[in-house]
Enzyme design. Structure first.
Site, PDB file in Angstrom:
ATOM      1  CB  SER A  31      43.280  72.174 -17.238  1.00 37.27           C
ATOM      2  OG  SER A  31      43.196  72.844 -18.462  1.00 37.27           O
ATOM      3  CB  THR A  81      48.057  74.402 -21.187  1.00 36.06           C
ATOM      4  OG1 THR A  81      46.919  74.283 -20.352  1.00 36.06           O
ATOM      5  CG2 THR A  81      49.221  73.657 -20.566  1.00 36.06           C
ATOM      6  CB  CYS A 139      32.227  79.805  -2.539  1.00 34.61           C
ATOM      7  SG  CYS A 139      33.418  78.624  -1.886  1.00 34.61           S
ATOM      8  CB  CYS A 158      39.435  77.004   0.647  1.00 32.85           C
ATOM      9  SG  CYS A 158      40.058  78.094  -0.639  1.00 32.85           S
TER      10      CYS A 158
END
Lengths: 237, 586
Positions: free
Chosen positions: B84, B369, B530, B555
């Protein structure tokens, strides 16, 4: 041979994490970094649990030297099948300076205390790559050592061992009690599954201090500086 | 001309696409699962899940009731998959744990300076942040969210919550009456080709009276639940953005602790939503968190959010801060932007949706959040009386708790989201960014969202891509290796890894579609959206044609591919628990 096996497990920075040197060059950044059980220690735990499943030994005791978080590593060993754990509490500066010599003294003391028939260790830790603890522990106990083991089989009160060496494979037979260090091809460790993690919470972990074992962990080595490897220069053809 | 015979090499081997009950390799394999019972099971150890867990235990202790709360989290440790900005509004945290400061919550950097700019290629236009505008940060803290989540995990454990990081919820379990019974964790020991290995073991079933799903943005189980319970029939599709982030250790002379910078404009064109953030942390070392967000409703398949991020860092307003510094971390995650128009039905028999999964992010504030945590708390408060009531008041075996949704609608979460509901959609006009800013400046600042209309989004992000032949490729500059970097060295800094010998968890419903459609029509946009280099089109060994190569190990669990695939052929499922990024305080 039936009896107790001590397995050493070390908590190390996970192998996939990119290591960063601390700005003051005294070591590497560990705070908050992902840690896991040393891969060779996982193999040692697996071998010990396999021996117990074959009913060749009675009890597997997982040992780890380090701060509070080392208990998580012991918990993983318990989830894989170890019966109980011993956490040797070493933290702060003592932990930063903890090396093979002190750990082998601790393991030797524990082997005597627990009346162990076998000590199973990983061949080396992936953080310091020392490859010394198994050998030193055997020397301190005056026990035979079977290092770089890729095959272990028990024959009465002796052990048949296949060692991976530079020239190929060496077959040896050693007496017990003994120290064995695990190499990569010894086995494929099982997963610590969730039901086993839950059961492992009920298994006992006892915490002791090195002093309780009569071991002084003062280091004989002083780290002067830790730095990044030099930048790779382009090749010239 | 004759078309060469194309045979698609097999890519997908996962059992969700190729069921095991019809697979001869699985004949005779023991598939029975160990099961355990809890009162509440929580999927996801992020702010929402942990806030719910903490609140449940606080209520249980207050009312002297026993409550078994189990939380499963796919990351190897709590916080390792958290990413974040972030500027935290401490409202929900203060409601949850009023003495968070004494307990050592890592809120160490109050915001001291707040700067908003419109960037052009060479210049910067400062934009005043008038009091009342949502992007004002007075009273907020710059935090390393992963560290806050780790701290929340410690608080939860102290209260007796059972935390199980390293175990992913792979399957939702149902009672015979169709209500949710709990979850099952992932199986382990399946080989890359889908066959069982010697170390194969089934996952475990965790049964609960009620299950909370807090998987974060675009959760894979939530996707199934939407279909099963028709939760999205009365709301707009969710819209998303991708956020990429780096942590930098900068030159001390450039360090301005507490400083918050946001920008819009360059390098994005006025019709592509997005912008940057740069926050100076104050935790004893000159650390800055910076990153770039791109709305996933972009239309040009040649756009690469990663490369936009890298080239933004070279802007004359940004580069000086980074010169002489060292990049120490990288990561990416999708975030939801749909606001209250896109919030689905939140409850169903046996379960509730909390946090960024249904999606409570306040987009102009770029904060989600505080609302995620509040949703977790509201869920706990609604569940508790029903769980501990003398008689179980429920028509179904799994508890239905519609009170949660009602309470959320009456809370400050809904009020806040309702007020800003028109800001993001106002962007969809001819003037793009400028139209959106004018709308915000006029309507929001004056009317605070009280205007009687609600603007709509444009449909799903996946449908926005134009065919490649209608678009112009973008010329991105080469990374200089000092300020900007290549993709693979960036991915290495995320610490991501997965057990190699397992079926790729980026599953394709149809293995032939990537080359036929994604590459054929859109020039393979997954190669560009990606942020971890998972998707690569490489030449076939035979030489005629291309195939899709999925580098599943790279990933970072951002979920962008599942969202933006124009063919909606990619279905992200959870890999073996413990895999994925190893973020540290991201």
């Amino acid at each position: 041979m039936s009896g107790r096996v001590l397995v050493g497990v070390k908590r190390v920075i996970d192998y996939a994490v990119k290591i960063r040197v601390k700005p003051d060059n005294t070591g590497v950044v560990t705070d908050g970094v992902k840690h896991s059980m040393n891969p060779f220690c996982e193999i040692a735990v697996e071998e010990a649990v396999k021996l117990k499943e074959k009913k060749l030994i009675k009890e597997v005791v997982a040992v780890s030297c380090g701060p509070q978080q080392s208990q998580e590593t012991i918990r993983t060993a318990l989830a894989m099948g170890a019966d109980r754990g011993i956490h040797v509490d070493v933290s702060g500066k003592d932990y930063e300076n903890l090396g093979p010599l002190q750990v082998s003294k601790i393991l030797a003391a524990l082997a005597k205390q627990e009346d162990a028939q076998l000590i199973l260790l990983g061949k080396q830790a992936i953080d310091d790559d020392c490859n010394q603890t198994g050998q030193m522990t055997a020397a301190l106990l005056d026990w035979p050592q079977g290092t770089f083991a890729s095959e272990v089989s028990l024959e009465g009160d002796k052990i048949n061992l296949v060692r991976e060496i530079d020239g190929g494979l060496e077959h040896i037979k050693i007496n017990t009690p003994a120290v064995i260090t695990a190499d990569l091809r010894l086995n494929t460790p099982r997963y610590a599954t969730l039901p086993n993690i839950m059961k492992a919470k009920k298994k006992k972990i006892v915490t002791v201090k090195p002093a309780d074992l009569g071991v002084d962990v003062t280091s004989r080595l002083e780290v002067l500086k830790v730095e990044e490897p030099p930048q790779r220069q382009a090749g010239r053809v | 001309s004759m078309l060469p015979l194309m045979s698609t090499p097999r890519i997908t081997t996962h059992y969700t696409i190729h069921p095991r009950d019809k697979d001869p390799r699985w004949e005779g394999v023991e598939m029975e699962r160990f099961a355990d019972e809890a009162d509440v099971v929580i999927v996801g150890g992020g702010p929402a899940g942990l806030a719910a867990a903490i609140r449940l235990k606080q209520l249980a202790n207050k009312h002297e009731k026993e409550l078994r709360v189990c939380l499963v989290e796919k990351a190897p440790q709590i916080g390792a998959h958290t990413l974040s900005g972030a500027c935290l509004e401490p409202s929900a945290l203060t409601e949850l744990i009023p003495d968070w400061k004494e307990r050592g919550a890592p809120l160490n950097t109050p915001v001291t300076e707040d700067v908003f700019s419109i960037l052009t290629e060479k210049y910067r236009i400062p934009v005043p942040i008038l009091p009342g505008l949502p992007m004002q940060n007075h009273g907020n803290y710059i935090v390393r969210m992963g560290n806050l989540v780790r701290w929340l995990g410690e608080q939860a454990e102290e209260l007796g919550v059972e935390l199980y990081p390293g175990y992913a919820a792979a399957e939702v379990l149902f009672h015979e009456d169709g209500s949710v019974k709990g979850i099952a964790t992932n199986d382990v020991g399946i080989a890359k080709d889908g066959s069982p290995k010697d170390i194969f073991e089934r996952g475990m079933e965790l049964h609960a009276k009620v299950t909370l799903f807090g998987e974060g943005c675009h959760g894979h189980l939530a996707k199934q639940l939407y279909n099963k319970f028709n939760l999205r029939e009365n709301c707009e599709p969710q819209t998303y953005a991708i956020g990429l982030k780096e942590l930098w250790m900068i030159d001390e002379k450039k360090w301005r602790p507490g400083r918050v910078e946001h920008s819009v404009g360059w390098p994005l064109d006025r019709n592509t939503y997005g912008g940057s953030f740069l926050y100076h942390l104050n935790e004893g070392e000159p650390l800055v968190a910076l990153g770039f967000v791109v709305g996933l409703d972009y239309t040009n398949p040649y756009l690469s959010p990663f490369r936009e991020f890298q080239r933004w860092k070279h802007h004359p307003f940004v580069a000086p801060t980074l010169e002489g510094g060292q990049r120490i971390a990288y990561g990416a995650r999708a975030l939801n932007e749909g606001g209250c128009q896109s919030i689905p039905k939140l409850t169903f028999p046996g379960g509730l949706l909390i946090g960024c999964s249904p999606g409570f992010m306040n987009v102009p504030k770029i904060k989600g959040t505080h609302t995620a945590m509040k949703s977790g708390m509201l869920a706990a408060e609604a569940i508790f009386p029903k769980l501990t009531a003398e008689t179980l008041d429920s028509e179904t075996a799994g508890l239905h708790v519609p009170e949660y949704a009602e309470n959320l609608k009456n809370s400050w979460v809904w009020k806040e989201l309702y007020a800003v509901r028109n800001i993001r959609p106002s962007f969809h006009n001819y003037f793009g960014l400028y139209g959106g800013m004018i709308y915000t400046g006029i309507f929001y600042w004056i009317f605070r969202g009280k205007e009687p209309w609600t603007l709509k989004h444009c449909g799903t992000d996946a449908n926005q891509l134009k065919p490649a032949k209608e678009c112009t490729p973008i010329e991105y500059p080469k990374p200089d290796g000092k300020i900007s970097f290549d993709l693979l060295s960036s991915v290495a800094l995320s610490g991501t890894n997965h057990e190699g010998d397992q079926p790729p968890h980026l599953t394709l419903k149809d293995d032939s579609i990537p080359v036929a459609r994604n590459l054929g029509i859109y020039d393979g946009p997954e190669q560009r959206f990606c942020p971890a280099g998972v998707y690569e089109y490489v030449p076939l060994d035979t030489g005629n044609g291309m195939r899709l190569q999925i580098n599943a190990q790279n990933c970072v669990h951002c979920k962008t591919c599942d969202i933006k695939d124009p063919s909606q052929n990619i279905n992200w499922v959870v890999p073996e628990g413990g895999g994925g990024p190893a973020y540290n305080g991201m």
